[in-house]
Design a protein around this motif. Structure first.
Motif: not given
Ligand code: FES
Length: 95
Positions: A22-23, A40-44, A76-89
């Motif tokens: 996770r980022i 936990e993907g709740d507060c933003g 193109h905004c995401r939650l850093a606590c939820q987004a997982q990097i799956l590969g690449g960059s």
């Protein structure tokens, strides 16, 4: 395990991590400017902008999409606590 690279544009640092990380876990280690609250993907609090490599992140959950919508963030905004990097960059910065 597969590796991936995360670049934090605000501090100009690139880190190699295991795919699935996770980022927020990485940003904390390198002291990037992404802050968090609940993790936990709740507060933003951890909203980040994805500058590059959007396709290398895990899909947002229904809850994450709701939090992003509720916070009126741009594309193109995401939650850093939820987004997982799956590969690449991927390149991110605080929103
Ligand atoms: S830290 Fe609360 S949503 Fe990510």
């Amino acid at each position: 395990m597969a590796k991936a690279q995360v670049t934090f544009a605000d501090i100009g640092e690139t880190v190699t991590v295991s795919a699935g990380t996770r980022i927020i876990e990485v940003s904390e280690k390198v002291n990037a400017g992404l802050v968090y609250g609940c993790r936990e993907g709740d507060c933003g609090t951890c909203i980040m902008q994805v500058l590059d490599g959007w396709e290398n992140l895990s899909q947002p959950s229904v809850l994450e999409e709701k939090v992003l919508r509720d916070n009126n963030v741009g594309r193109h905004c995401r939650l850093a606590c939820q987004a997982q990097i799956l590969g690449g960059s991927v390149t991110v910065k605080p929103a």
